[in-house]
Each structure stands twice: as C-alpha cells, then as structure tokens.
Enzyme design. Structure first.
Site, PDB file in Angstrom:
ATOM      1  N   LYS A  41       4.220   9.179   8.348  1.00 39.75           N
ATOM      2  CA  LYS A  41       4.316   9.242  10.182  1.00 39.75           C
ATOM      3  C   LYS A  41       5.559   9.391  10.904  1.00 39.75           C
ATOM      4  CE  LYS A  41       1.934   4.643   8.073  1.00 39.75           C
ATOM      5  NZ  LYS A  41       0.675   4.635   8.438  1.00 39.75           N
TER       6      LYS A  41
ATOM      7  N   TYR B 143       0.902  -1.445   0.284  1.00 35.14           N
ATOM      8  CA  TYR B 143      -0.045   0.210   0.211  1.00 35.14           C
ATOM      9  C   TYR B 143       0.735   1.157   0.184  1.00 35.14           C
ATOM     10  CZ  TYR B 143      -3.587   3.667   1.366  1.00 35.14           C
ATOM     11  OH  TYR B 143      -4.636   4.512   1.845  1.00 35.14           O
TER      12      TYR B 143
ATOM     13  N   ASP C 276       9.258   2.448  -0.883  1.00 33.88           N
ATOM     14  CA  ASP C 276       7.974   3.844  -0.094  1.00 33.88           C
ATOM     15  C   ASP C 276       8.504   3.507   1.395  1.00 33.88           C
ATOM     16  OD1 ASP C 276       4.687   3.747   0.356  1.00 33.88           O
ATOM     17  OD2 ASP C 276       6.297   4.567   1.459  1.00 33.88           O
TER      18      ASP C 276
HETATM   19  P1  KE4 Z   1      -0.963   8.482   4.687  1.00 37.99           P
HETATM   20  O1  KE4 Z   1      -1.274   8.990   3.211  1.00 37.99           O
HETATM   21  O2  KE4 Z   1      -2.202   7.338   5.279  1.00 37.99           O
HETATM   22  O3  KE4 Z   1       0.106   9.014   5.363  1.00 37.99           O
HETATM   23  O4  KE4 Z   1       0.564   7.466   4.596  1.00 37.99           O
HETATM   24  C1  KE4 Z   1       0.324   6.455   3.175  1.00 37.99           C
HETATM   25  C2  KE4 Z   1       1.719   5.382   3.090  1.00 37.99           C
HETATM   26  C3  KE4 Z   1       2.211   5.060   2.300  1.00 37.99           C
HETATM   27  N1  KE4 Z   1       3.231   3.858   2.419  1.00 37.99           N
HETATM   28  C4  KE4 Z   1       2.995   3.246   2.680  1.00 37.99           C
HETATM   29  C5  KE4 Z   1       4.021   2.243   3.122  1.00 37.99           C
HETATM   30  C6  KE4 Z   1       1.703   3.264   4.276  1.00 37.99           C
HETATM   31  O5  KE4 Z   1       1.574   2.505   5.672  1.00 37.99           O
HETATM   32  C7  KE4 Z   1       0.760   4.284   4.143  1.00 37.99           C
HETATM   33  C8  KE4 Z   1      -0.679   4.272   5.468  1.00 37.99           C
HETATM   34  N2  KE4 Z   1      -0.353   3.117   5.500  1.00 37.99           N
HETATM   35  C9  KE4 Z   1      -1.881   3.122   6.537  1.00 37.99           C
HETATM   36  C10 KE4 Z   1      -1.565   1.863   7.422  1.00 37.99           C
HETATM   37  N3  KE4 Z   1      -1.080   0.331   7.699  1.00 37.99           N
HETATM   38  C11 KE4 Z   1      -2.304   4.179   7.070  1.00 37.99           C
HETATM   39  C12 KE4 Z   1      -3.404   4.219   8.038  1.00 37.99           C
HETATM   40  C13 KE4 Z   1      -5.009   4.481   7.459  1.00 37.99           C
HETATM   41  O6  KE4 Z   1      -4.817   4.173   6.324  1.00 37.99           O
HETATM   42  O7  KE4 Z   1      -5.817   5.380   7.627  1.00 37.99           O
END
Ligand code: KE4
Length: 423
Positions: free
Chosen positions: A266, A143, A238
């Site tokens: 994060k 993701y 990533d």
């Molecule tokens: P954000 O746009 O949510 O800040 O980051 C996206 C993202 C990008 N790359 C990786 C590897 C990520 O894990 C994420 C977002 N992680 C999820 C949880 N596994 C966010 C939780 C959510 O969607 O509320």
C-alpha cells in the site's frame, strides 16, 4: 446508482468475474453496485458521472498523502520517460529499500515484491525455511492477502487446526495453519503448549484493520513477542496497512515491538503496485540468491513503482502525524456523538489516521465481536452517506482512512451527512 457506473458495471460483469478485479470493490456487503471512478485528486474522488465524493477509502490505504499528489505524480511521469521496466537492478530500488529500512526500527534488509499478498506469502516461506518448521499461527479476522496458507477458517474450538476458508485451498495446506482469536494471549499460549516445537511463525496485524478497526489490548503484542521468542518461532508483523500509517515507523515504532520479519504494501508504493518483506539480515540473508529460500518477481522493484514509493516516503517523513491523528480522533469522536444521538448503538475506534464505525452496544475486541455488530445498520449508513457524497469503505469489516489532504471542510461535510442519516 449513477448511470455511467451502471453501464460500465454491466459491461464489466460480461468480461470480469463479478465485474471487479478485487471482490470487496463489488460492494456486496452493503447491497450496492460499485461506483466507477473517473479521477481522484487530494481527498476527493470523482465517479464516471462526474459526481464528487470525499474519499475515506483512499484505495484501501495507499493514498496517505491524498490522490494525485503533485510531487509523486511528477516522479512517476519522469520515471516513465526513462522506460517502464528493465528486468535489471536500478538505483531507485536501492533508494526505496534504504528509505524503508531507515524508517522501520526492526529492519536491516528488505526485498521488494508487487503486493501485500506476495510479501506475506514470502515472509511465511522464509520463516518456515529458517526454522525448518511447518505451522503458522494467525488470528481469526486478520487478513494477510490471498495466499493459500492464510485462507483458513476456524475449525472447532480455540487455536485449533483450520479448515479451508475457500474452495481451491487444499486441506493439506491449512492443516499447518493454527487460528486464535485476536487479543487472546491465552489461546496463543495454548497453541504453543500443544505445537510449539513446530510453529515457524506467528503473523499478526499489529492493529487489526480487516475486521473493522480492532486495537491490540494492552500487553497483547508484547505477549506475542515473548511467546514466539521463548519457543523459537518468528514474529511477523503484517504492516501492509499500519506501515507508515500507524506512525512513520509503523506499528513497531508506535508500540515499541521488535518483530523478526515485517511485511509492507500500500503506502510504500504511493498507489503503484509495491509490497515488501524485511527484517534483520540474520533472517533476510536466507533469501535467494544470497540464501536458499526462493522468492522472485518479474516486476519486483519496478522503476515507476519505486519512484512513486520513494517520492511518497520522502514527503511522509516530513509530515506531522500527530496533527493528522488529532484531526482523525476529533472527527471520529464527533461522528460517534452524532450517531449515538440518533439512538443507535455505536462504537468508533480510532488510531493514527484510521477509524471505523461499529454499530454495536459493546466494544469490539475480536472478529466474533465484529460479526455481532449490526451490519444492516452499517449498510443503511453506507448508502445514505454515499448518496450525500461521502465515499466510505463498503463493508463493516473494513477501516476508514484519512489522508494528509483531508481538510476541515471534508470532515464537516461528512459530519453533516451523518446528521442527515435516518435509521
Ligand atoms: P494486497 O495483496 O491486496 O496488496 O495486500 C494484502 C493484504 C495483506 N495484509 C493486510 C493487513 C491487508 O490489509 C491486505 C489487503 N487489504 C485489503 C483491504 N483491507 C485490500 C483490499 C482488497 O482486497 O481489494
């Protein structure tokens, strides 16, 4: 289900889609309603009814120091007293950029954004702008945020063209998104054989944490580095989750890989909205206004977020990552033994301060393996642990997180709770 959370959830459902501002928080995967949180300190969170939980979600990664870390909280307060947003550069943006570059072996330049999604979206645009190529290869189950090109589902066969992973994503957008199974270098090579001259980038979670926790096979990351270099494509790490968590220098330091671009989120915001993308100046100098690849953001480099991130990284730089990894590994091993003693098939992979619980006979090496796990068992486990004051990620496709604030009592409480779980 706590009363106040139920009441708040009912109100939320009347004004917010699904009652949450991010889908996974709705706890649909574990047949539960979300807890509404009142406050969080250290390794604990407190719900709206005042119930205390040991927190193994840590806001999905940012809270590596634990919640309400005094130095970070003070830095935010002091920054707020100087105004919350300027729309002009400030010293803290430079200091955080320098701190990220200092920590990450492959970085010479970085741009701040407001989320991991913005970071990966911008990194892909940059890779396409530099290479003048259109295709991107990602891995099934990884993701990278919710930008259209990444919301692609696997079409037929391996490493083939994608189909939209959600309504609203045009086929035209994901036509250039190639998918391969994680850990499958042969599929990557096949994709490059077929489309190599039009692949702008390969984007990968160097440790996959969005299909549960799946570690890279020996040689997988090195193979991606060779393949991309041989075909003139960029390798994007990533590190939104692994950055500053897999090691202080991220997965790139831990595995000794030199990606062309890296994305962050994060941890680098210390709990405030920060993302970033970075790499060698030979690539980053293409980003506007120095170069021609456009990218922008009203709140990028926000002074409060920069202060939180800077305080966080300065503290993390002094932390003993090996000790935290040892604690996490010991906890994961005991958790596995306890669950296995109850006669359920279980694997508990762990690396750095991450772990996950797969109810499966077999090791999980890709998304298909993760899908084949027993998610009903996970739901039962999640509910019983939450009832006993252990707050875990509400999905078998997520990853458990440990912070520097977690103490032996926290681990013991979680292991005790697991001993009481009945399947
Ligand atoms: P954000 O746009 O949510 O800040 O980051 C996206 C993202 C990008 N790359 C990786 C590897 C990520 O894990 C994420 C977002 N992680 C999820 C949880 N596994 C966010 C939780 C959510 O969607 O509320």
């Amino acid at each position: 289900m706590s009363d106040r959370s139920s009441e708040l959830f009912a109100r939320a459902c009347a004004c917010i889609p699904g009652g949450v501002n991010s889908p996974v928080r709705a706890c649909h995967n574990v047949d539960s309603e979300p807890l509404f949180i009142r406050e969080a300190h250290g390794s604990h969170i407190v719900d709206a009814d005042g119930r205390d939980y040991v927190d193994f979600v840590l806001s999905w990664g940012p809270m590596l120091l634990g919640h309400d870390e005094p130095t970070v909280t003070r830095a935010i307060r002091e920054a707020a007293a100087r105004g919350t947003s300027y729309g002009a550069p400030c010293a803290a943006e430079v200091e955080l950029a320098e701190a990220v570059i200092d920590a990450m072996p492959s970085l010479e330049s970085t741009r701040m954004v407001n989320s991991g999604t913005e970071a990966t979206m911008s990194a892909l645009r940059l890779a396409r702008g530099i290479t003048k190529r259109n295709k991107v290869l990602k891995f099934i189950g990884c993701y990278h945020g919710h930008a259209d090109p990444f919301l692609a589902a696997a079409g037929s066969g391996v490493a083939t063209f994608s189909i939209p992973g959600t309504p609203g994503v045009p086929e035209a957008v994901v036509r250039d998104t190639l998918l391969a199974p994680y850990n499958d270098l042969e599929a990557v090579k096949a994709a490059f054989e077929a489309h190599g001259d039009d692949i702008a980038a390969v984007i990968v979670e160097p440790v996959a944490a969005n299909m549960g926790l799946v570690l890279p096979k020996e040689g997988f990351l090195e193979g991606l580095r060779d393949c991309t270099r041989n075909h003139g494509a960029l390798l994007i790490f990533d590190e939104v989750i692994t950055g500053f968590r897999a090691a202080f220098g991220g997965a790139q330091a831990r595995f000794g890989i030199d990606p062309d671009l890296t994305t962050f989120g994060k941890v680098i915001g210390g709990g405030l909205p920060v993302g970033a993308f970075g790499g060698k100046t030979t690539y980053m100098d293409h980003v506007a206004p120095k170069g021609e690849v456009y990218q922008a953001g009203t709140l990028s480099g926000n002074p409060l977020a920069m202060a939180a991130g800077l305080a966080t990284l300065r503290l993390l730089k002094m932390k003993d990552y090996d000790a935290l990894e040892a604690k996490t590994r010991a906890f994961a091993t005991q958790m596995r033994d306890i669950l296995a003693s109850q006669g359920v098939p279980v694997h508990v992979p762990t690396i750095a301060s991450m772990f996950c619980i797969f109810f499966s006979e077999n090791p999980v090496m890709n998304f298909a393996d993760a899908q084949a796990c027993d998610h009903d068992l996970f739901t039962s486990f999640y509910k019983q642990m939450r009832e006993q004051g252990i707050f875990m990620a509400p999905s078998g496709f997520e990853t458990g997180m440990v912070s520097f604030a977690h103490c032996d009592n926290d681990f013991e409480k979680a292991l005790d709770a697991a001993r009481k779980v009945r399947f």
